[in-house]
Design a protein around this motif. Sequence first.
Motif, PDB file in Angstrom:
ATOM      1  N   LEU A 212      -6.438  16.015  72.290  1.00  0.00           N
ATOM      2  CA  LEU A 212      -6.989  17.044  71.417  1.00  0.00           C
ATOM      3  C   LEU A 212      -7.001  18.438  72.039  1.00  0.00           C
ATOM      4  O   LEU A 212      -6.639  19.404  71.360  1.00  0.00           O
ATOM      5  N   PRO A 213      -7.412  18.616  73.292  1.00  0.00           N
ATOM      6  CA  PRO A 213      -7.451  19.983  73.834  1.00  0.00           C
ATOM      7  C   PRO A 213      -6.095  20.676  73.785  1.00  0.00           C
ATOM      8  O   PRO A 213      -6.017  21.866  73.467  1.00  0.00           O
ATOM      9  N   GLU A 214      -5.019  19.943  74.082  1.00  0.00           N
ATOM     10  CA  GLU A 214      -3.714  20.598  74.095  1.00  0.00           C
ATOM     11  C   GLU A 214      -3.237  20.929  72.680  1.00  0.00           C
ATOM     12  O   GLU A 214      -2.490  21.900  72.485  1.00  0.00           O
ATOM     13  N   LEU A 215      -3.673  20.171  71.673  1.00  0.00           N
ATOM     14  CA  LEU A 215      -3.327  20.513  70.300  1.00  0.00           C
ATOM     15  C   LEU A 215      -3.921  21.861  69.911  1.00  0.00           C
ATOM     16  O   LEU A 215      -3.262  22.710  69.301  1.00  0.00           O
ATOM     17  N   PHE A 216      -5.190  22.045  70.266  1.00  0.00           N
ATOM     18  CA  PHE A 216      -5.837  23.310  69.938  1.00  0.00           C
ATOM     19  C   PHE A 216      -5.267  24.466  70.760  1.00  0.00           C
ATOM     20  O   PHE A 216      -5.327  25.616  70.347  1.00  0.00           O
ATOM     21  N   GLU A 217      -4.696  24.148  71.912  1.00  0.00           N
ATOM     22  CA  GLU A 217      -4.111  25.190  72.754  1.00  0.00           C
ATOM     23  C   GLU A 217      -2.736  25.621  72.271  1.00  0.00           C
ATOM     24  O   GLU A 217      -2.403  26.813  72.311  1.00  0.00           O
ATOM     25  N   ILE A 218      -1.922  24.676  71.801  1.00  0.00           N
ATOM     26  CA  ILE A 218      -0.507  24.979  71.579  1.00  0.00           C
ATOM     27  C   ILE A 218      -0.100  25.023  70.110  1.00  0.00           C
ATOM     28  O   ILE A 218       0.882  25.676  69.756  1.00  0.00           O
ATOM     29  N   ALA A 219      -0.839  24.346  69.225  1.00  0.00           N
ATOM     30  CA  ALA A 219      -0.377  24.190  67.844  1.00  0.00           C
ATOM     31  C   ALA A 219      -0.843  25.321  66.937  1.00  0.00           C
ATOM     32  O   ALA A 219      -1.961  25.836  67.073  1.00  0.00           O
ATOM     33  N   ASP A 220       0.006  25.709  65.989  1.00  0.00           N
ATOM     34  CA  ASP A 220      -0.329  26.712  64.974  1.00  0.00           C
ATOM     35  C   ASP A 220      -0.790  26.059  63.674  1.00  0.00           C
ATOM     36  O   ASP A 220      -1.614  26.631  62.953  1.00  0.00           O
ATOM     37  N   GLU A 221      -0.242  24.894  63.371  1.00  0.00           N
ATOM     38  CA  GLU A 221      -0.592  24.188  62.140  1.00  0.00           C
ATOM     39  C   GLU A 221      -0.472  22.693  62.388  1.00  0.00           C
ATOM     40  O   GLU A 221       0.046  22.260  63.419  1.00  0.00           O
ATOM     41  N   ILE A 222      -0.977  21.906  61.442  1.00  0.00           N
ATOM     42  CA  ILE A 222      -1.063  20.464  61.703  1.00  0.00           C
ATOM     43  C   ILE A 222      -0.932  19.666  60.414  1.00  0.00           C
ATOM     44  O   ILE A 222      -1.293  20.128  59.325  1.00  0.00           O
ATOM     45  N   THR A 223      -0.370  18.452  60.572  1.00  0.00           N
ATOM     46  CA  THR A 223      -0.360  17.435  59.525  1.00  0.00           C
ATOM     47  C   THR A 223      -0.988  16.181  60.116  1.00  0.00           C
ATOM     48  O   THR A 223      -0.623  15.778  61.223  1.00  0.00           O
ATOM     49  N   VAL A 224      -1.923  15.563  59.402  1.00  0.00           N
ATOM     50  CA  VAL A 224      -2.604  14.360  59.870  1.00  0.00           C
ATOM     51  C   VAL A 224      -2.263  13.190  58.947  1.00  0.00           C
ATOM     52  O   VAL A 224      -2.415  13.298  57.718  1.00  0.00           O
ATOM     53  N   LEU A 225      -1.795  12.094  59.543  1.00  0.00           N
ATOM     54  CA  LEU A 225      -1.499  10.879  58.781  1.00  0.00           C
ATOM     55  C   LEU A 225      -2.565   9.818  59.051  1.00  0.00           C
ATOM     56  O   LEU A 225      -3.091   9.717  60.159  1.00  0.00           O
ATOM     57  N   ARG A 226      -2.858   9.038  58.028  1.00  0.00           N
ATOM     58  CA  ARG A 226      -3.727   7.860  58.199  1.00  0.00           C
ATOM     59  C   ARG A 226      -3.252   6.788  57.239  1.00  0.00           C
ATOM     60  O   ARG A 226      -3.135   7.025  56.035  1.00  0.00           O
ATOM     61  N   ASP A 227      -2.922   5.620  57.793  1.00  0.00           N
ATOM     62  CA  ASP A 227      -2.464   4.487  56.982  1.00  0.00           C
ATOM     63  C   ASP A 227      -1.291   4.865  56.083  1.00  0.00           C
ATOM     64  O   ASP A 227      -1.210   4.468  54.915  1.00  0.00           O
ATOM     65  N   GLY A 228      -0.353   5.670  56.635  1.00  0.00           N
ATOM     66  CA  GLY A 228       0.857   6.012  55.912  1.00  0.00           C
ATOM     67  C   GLY A 228       0.716   7.115  54.882  1.00  0.00           C
ATOM     68  O   GLY A 228       1.653   7.396  54.136  1.00  0.00           O
ATOM     69  N   VAL A 229      -0.456   7.767  54.842  1.00  0.00           N
ATOM     70  CA  VAL A 229      -0.733   8.813  53.863  1.00  0.00           C
ATOM     71  C   VAL A 229      -1.067  10.108  54.589  1.00  0.00           C
ATOM     72  O   VAL A 229      -1.753  10.095  55.619  1.00  0.00           O
ATOM     73  N   THR A 230      -0.602  11.250  54.061  1.00  0.00           N
ATOM     74  CA  THR A 230      -1.006  12.547  54.600  1.00  0.00           C
ATOM     75  C   THR A 230      -2.408  12.853  54.089  1.00  0.00           C
ATOM     76  O   THR A 230      -2.618  13.028  52.880  1.00  0.00           O
ATOM     77  N   VAL A 231      -3.374  12.898  55.008  1.00  0.00           N
ATOM     78  CA  VAL A 231      -4.776  13.067  54.602  1.00  0.00           C
ATOM     79  C   VAL A 231      -5.298  14.462  54.892  1.00  0.00           C
ATOM     80  O   VAL A 231      -6.374  14.836  54.397  1.00  0.00           O
ATOM     81  N   ALA A 232      -4.578  15.246  55.704  1.00  0.00           N
ATOM     82  CA  ALA A 232      -5.007  16.614  55.983  1.00  0.00           C
ATOM     83  C   ALA A 232      -3.810  17.412  56.483  1.00  0.00           C
ATOM     84  O   ALA A 232      -2.926  16.872  57.153  1.00  0.00           O
ATOM     85  N   GLU A 233      -3.776  18.708  56.155  1.00  0.00           N
ATOM     86  CA  GLU A 233      -2.730  19.599  56.645  1.00  0.00           C
ATOM     87  C   GLU A 233      -3.199  21.031  56.483  1.00  0.00           C
ATOM     88  O   GLU A 233      -4.073  21.328  55.667  1.00  0.00           O
ATOM     89  N   GLY A 234      -2.631  21.912  57.301  1.00  0.00           N
ATOM     90  CA  GLY A 234      -2.996  23.316  57.205  1.00  0.00           C
ATOM     91  C   GLY A 234      -2.992  23.994  58.557  1.00  0.00           C
ATOM     92  O   GLY A 234      -2.608  23.401  59.578  1.00  0.00           O
ATOM     93  N   PRO A 235      -3.442  25.251  58.613  1.00  0.00           N
ATOM     94  CA  PRO A 235      -3.493  25.981  59.882  1.00  0.00           C
ATOM     95  C   PRO A 235      -4.447  25.306  60.868  1.00  0.00           C
ATOM     96  O   PRO A 235      -5.507  24.802  60.474  1.00  0.00           O
ATOM     97  N   MET A 236      -4.083  25.312  62.135  1.00  0.00           N
ATOM     98  CA  MET A 236      -4.926  24.689  63.156  1.00  0.00           C
ATOM     99  C   MET A 236      -6.300  25.354  63.219  1.00  0.00           C
ATOM    100  O   MET A 236      -7.303  24.710  63.525  1.00  0.00           O
ATOM    101  N   ALA A 237      -6.341  26.642  62.916  1.00  0.00           N
ATOM    102  CA  ALA A 237      -7.606  27.380  62.979  1.00  0.00           C
ATOM    103  C   ALA A 237      -8.622  26.870  61.964  1.00  0.00           C
ATOM    104  O   ALA A 237      -9.820  27.145  62.104  1.00  0.00           O
ATOM    105  N   ASP A 238      -8.170  26.134  60.961  1.00  0.00           N
ATOM    106  CA  ASP A 238      -9.087  25.614  59.936  1.00  0.00           C
ATOM    107  C   ASP A 238      -9.779  24.328  60.367  1.00  0.00           C
ATOM    108  O   ASP A 238     -10.643  23.819  59.643  1.00  0.00           O
ATOM    109  N   PHE A 239      -9.400  23.778  61.547  1.00  0.00           N
ATOM    110  CA  PHE A 239      -9.931  22.490  61.984  1.00  0.00           C
ATOM    111  C   PHE A 239     -10.818  22.651  63.217  1.00  0.00           C
ATOM    112  O   PHE A 239     -10.612  23.547  64.036  1.00  0.00           O
TER     113      PHE A 239
END
Length: 517
Positions: A212-239
């Motif tokens: 997690l720390p490196e995601l917040f350091e390096i990523a601009d945006e993100i997509t989160v999968l759970r059980d084969g479904v996209t459950v969250a996406e958007g700018p990293m700053a929103d998380f």
Amino acid sequence: MIVDSAGAHVGAPLLSMTGLHKWFGGVHALCGAQMVLKKTGVVHALMGQNGSGKSTMLNILSGQLRPDEGAIAMLGERVTFHSPPDALARGISMVTQEMALAEDLSIAENILLGHRLVRGRWGIDWSATRERARVALQQVGVDYDPACVVRSLRPDQKQMVEIARALSTDVKVLVLDEPTSSLTDQEAKGLFAAIRRLKEQGVCVIYVSHRLPELFEIADEITVLRDGVTVAEGPMADFTVRSLVEAMVGKEKRPARGTTQTRDAQTAPVLQIRNLTVPGSLFNVSMDVQEGEIVGLAGLVGSGRSELLEAIYGLRSPSEGTILLSGKPLKNGNPRTAIKNNVGFVPPDRKLQGVVLPMAVRDNLAMAATSERWRLSSPSMGAIENECVATSKLLSIKAALGAEVRTLSGGNQQKVVLGKWLIRPPKLLLLDEPTRGVDVSAKGEIHQHLRDAASKGIAMLVSSSEYDELCEVCDRVVVLFRGRVVATLPRHEATETKLAALGGGMNAKNAAAGSCE
């Protein structure tokens, strides 16, 4: 190609994967998942627990798999990848967690392997080949000698060579799958500097990591999968850490658990580990396991979970520290010594390490109990046969004792791996991914067998990448991160959210607060 001032493509995203479905037999690995990259020069994180569908999605993107349903488009044009070369031709390149380098070839040969080696009138022009490789290396900000043999490089240097190889083609989207799993913190900083340099060059990086720390350091945006479904996406700053972990694991679950045994505090632990160090894997690890207690080990791949079990069982040699079994040092570490001292081990890969596939169920079950005998025809084999029958019935193994193990289902094979240690129960049972690759029904049965074994006094150390499993069966959970113990949670405090945050590198205070610092 027209882009606006923010780098976004006018009218169409750089890459869109929408409505993806993929079945593997009866397993629905992707259930309408999507990922959209709108801009050039960004780092887009892809996150999800094991089994969430990340690997399947990336294999589709890189041309290794084809979706059963759904669409992939680049700059608004629908594309179909029949093979990895098709993806490469469209500017999509992937650097996997398991490095794919030819160790005995030079850096230049690895970067330009095959038909891309520069050829002249009299064969390969090595001077021009090395110069072209040097240019690719400069793109990631390193100045290695292209003639150097890859085997002599450090892990982080090999990682840079792989990235340089990807960039030696006309890459638009670079996929990095767990790129820091084998790197030190200092080496990871070098990688991040290279990634930022790629952003400046307009390359879009899909970054896969559980840390997690490196995601917040390096990523601009993100997509989160759970059980084969996209459950969250958007700018990293929103998380925040909390919102990200909750998206990844879902609503907090409190599974029904068996009762914890009352233990005599004056009794010496079955297992005592003090300041155990295995170079490159474990650093000053200390913990106890009591009689009849199930202690879980949580953490990412490479956190030291498996290495700790292997060190106890004698498959790795510690450089420092002590391992005590019932108060006595466990010396001359090797599996034979461990078995003699009543230590059992359920390995993570049953087919390669846990069973002998062509042998009968009976012979596999009897393997540990007869490990010190010269012949299976010894006078006591009648008693062993009876114990095999009883154990097979206890574990509900759905096969005759004479059946070859390779004919059994995955769940029944795993029961055989467990059963060989229950014929003559050990003091300490080590289990690494005890329910990997088994169905839900078999998993529930194995969990109950572990509880039953604990109720009879067997001490257990269970390593698992499935946090819900640890929450369900364990009395305590020890969390490791990069070879160090970072937290120990009693049963009533262990939740999937906390384990995911701690295992991803957040300290206990920040994990509880949901901070990303």
